[in-house]
Design a protein around this motif. Structure first.
Motif, PDB file in Angstrom:
ATOM      1  N   LEU A  99     -31.172  37.505   2.656  1.00  0.00           N
ATOM      2  CA  LEU A  99     -31.110  36.719   1.430  1.00  0.00           C
ATOM      3  C   LEU A  99     -29.744  36.057   1.274  1.00  0.00           C
ATOM      4  O   LEU A  99     -29.641  34.897   0.862  1.00  0.00           O
ATOM      5  CB  LEU A  99     -31.396  37.629   0.229  1.00  0.00           C
ATOM      6  CG  LEU A  99     -31.549  36.968  -1.133  1.00  0.00           C
ATOM      7  CD1 LEU A  99     -32.673  35.941  -1.123  1.00  0.00           C
ATOM      8  CD2 LEU A  99     -31.799  38.026  -2.197  1.00  0.00           C
ATOM      9  N   MET A 100     -28.716  36.792   1.637  1.00  0.00           N
ATOM     10  CA  MET A 100     -27.361  36.229   1.548  1.00  0.00           C
ATOM     11  C   MET A 100     -27.224  35.032   2.489  1.00  0.00           C
ATOM     12  O   MET A 100     -26.640  33.999   2.130  1.00  0.00           O
ATOM     13  CB  MET A 100     -26.332  37.316   1.890  1.00  0.00           C
ATOM     14  CG  MET A 100     -24.892  36.827   1.883  1.00  0.00           C
ATOM     15  SD  MET A 100     -24.367  36.224   0.256  1.00  0.00           S
ATOM     16  CE  MET A 100     -23.306  34.864   0.739  1.00  0.00           C
ATOM     17  N   VAL A 101     -27.770  35.151   3.694  1.00  0.00           N
ATOM     18  CA  VAL A 101     -27.714  34.047   4.658  1.00  0.00           C
ATOM     19  C   VAL A 101     -28.443  32.821   4.106  1.00  0.00           C
ATOM     20  O   VAL A 101     -27.960  31.688   4.183  1.00  0.00           O
ATOM     21  CB  VAL A 101     -28.319  34.473   6.016  1.00  0.00           C
ATOM     22  CG1 VAL A 101     -28.367  33.285   6.971  1.00  0.00           C
ATOM     23  CG2 VAL A 101     -27.516  35.620   6.620  1.00  0.00           C
ATOM     24  N   ILE A 102     -29.606  33.077   3.507  1.00  0.00           N
ATOM     25  CA  ILE A 102     -30.392  31.962   2.945  1.00  0.00           C
ATOM     26  C   ILE A 102     -29.620  31.285   1.808  1.00  0.00           C
ATOM     27  O   ILE A 102     -29.541  30.062   1.735  1.00  0.00           O
ATOM     28  CB  ILE A 102     -31.758  32.479   2.445  1.00  0.00           C
ATOM     29  CG1 ILE A 102     -32.619  32.917   3.644  1.00  0.00           C
ATOM     30  CG2 ILE A 102     -32.482  31.411   1.643  1.00  0.00           C
ATOM     31  CD1 ILE A 102     -33.856  33.701   3.250  1.00  0.00           C
ATOM     32  N   CYS A 103     -29.056  32.090   0.928  1.00  0.00           N
ATOM     33  CA  CYS A 103     -28.315  31.536  -0.210  1.00  0.00           C
ATOM     34  C   CYS A 103     -27.147  30.684   0.261  1.00  0.00           C
ATOM     35  O   CYS A 103     -26.863  29.621  -0.292  1.00  0.00           O
ATOM     36  CB  CYS A 103     -27.797  32.667  -1.096  1.00  0.00           C
ATOM     37  SG  CYS A 103     -29.090  33.530  -2.003  1.00  0.00           S
ATOM     38  N   SER A 104     -26.467  31.156   1.282  1.00  0.00           N
ATOM     39  CA  SER A 104     -25.332  30.425   1.821  1.00  0.00           C
ATOM     40  C   SER A 104     -25.793  29.127   2.474  1.00  0.00           C
ATOM     41  O   SER A 104     -25.210  28.065   2.268  1.00  0.00           O
ATOM     42  CB  SER A 104     -24.599  31.315   2.827  1.00  0.00           C
ATOM     43  OG  SER A 104     -23.507  30.619   3.380  1.00  0.00           O
TER      44      SER A 104
END
Lengths: 174, 95
Positions: A99-104
């Motif tokens: 999720l963090m990768v997607i948000c970034s």
């Protein structure tokens, strides 16, 4: 927001499962909402606070403590023994990471924002929440700040997910 | 060999997200290399566009960081620090 109370203790081996065993047929936490509702299968999470990256910096004792040093800025403080045992990540932890990768990638916020919120947490969260528990709290905070969703929308979605039942199995049967 | 550019790390202790570890603040090292401009993470952390700032890899001796009684005083540690945290200073033992 119904954040669960911090119940974790340093000894991770002698805790009751927060799901009272109901999680045995699940993969663990399934989404942000269940995480915030406290439906985390923490017995499947081998991540202990001392594994945190913050402990990997600066093992020496500092002779001159700084006034104004923030709690997360641990370099140079006594760290104690460093656990080197390996562990697997629970499914929900992998999802938080993804999720963090997607948000970034989508440009909602950067890893700098993730770190900011982690650092602004109370010092005791370092001991009472696991690494990815702190991550998802920070991701949520950053997403709200970025206007991706509102707290009202989050609340509604959490209620919706909670109504499905605590496990994939119950949700499927429902 | 080019002369070393010594830098002193600002000893500021602001609240908020900063990218310079406390144990290096107030310490003096030399520029090992210039890494080039990057968006300032201290601005990115609050959702602002980051101003491009030079990032320096600064080398400190263990004696400088931990004091002369440290176990390996001549060993060094490198830290990557943005220029707004650095102030040029004269070499500590200029000849």
């Amino acid at each position: 927001m119904p954040r669960r109370e911090a119940v974790r203790e340093n000894d991770l081996t002698n805790r009751p499962c927060m799901m009272n065993g109901a999680c045995a047929k699940d993969d663990g936490c399934t989404c942000i909402a269940t995480l915030f509702l406290g439906r985390i299968d923490i017995d499947k999470c081998a991540w202990t606070p001392s594994h945190d990256l913050n402990y990997s910096v600066g093992m020496s004792k500092t002779s001159e403590p700084f006034d104004g040093r923030r709690w997360h800025d641990m370099g140079g403080t006594t760290a104690g023994p460093i656990p080197t045992d390996q562990h697997d990540f629970a499914l929900w932890e992998k999802r938080v990471d993804a999720l963090m990768v997607i948000c970034s990638t989508k440009g909602y916020f950067t890893v700098d924002g993730l770190r900011r919120v982690l650092e602004d947490m109370a010092p005791e969260t370092f001991e009472t929440m696991t690494y990815y528990e702190r991550w998802i709290a920070s991701v949520n905070q950053n997403l709200i700040e970025a206007g991706v969703y509102s707290t009202a929308e989050l609340a509604a979605r959490m209620s919706e997910v909670a109504a499905r039942g605590p496990t994939y199995g119950e949700a499927a049967d429902g | 060999m080019a002369e070393r550019q010594f830098m002193r790390v600002r000893a500021d202790m602001p609240p908020g997200h900063v990218r310079t570890p406390a144990y290096l603040r107030g310490k003096t090292g030399w520029v090992e290399r210039k890494l080039g401009p990057f968006p300032n993470p201290e601005e990115l952390a609050y959702g602002h566009p980051g101003t491009a700032l030079d990032l320096m890899r600064v080398r400190f001796t263990m004696a400088e960081v931990w004091g002369p009684k440290t176990a390996f005083p001549k060993d060094t540690i490198d830290a990557e620090i943005y220029t707004h945290w650095l102030e040029p200073v004269e070499p500590p033992h200029a000849t």
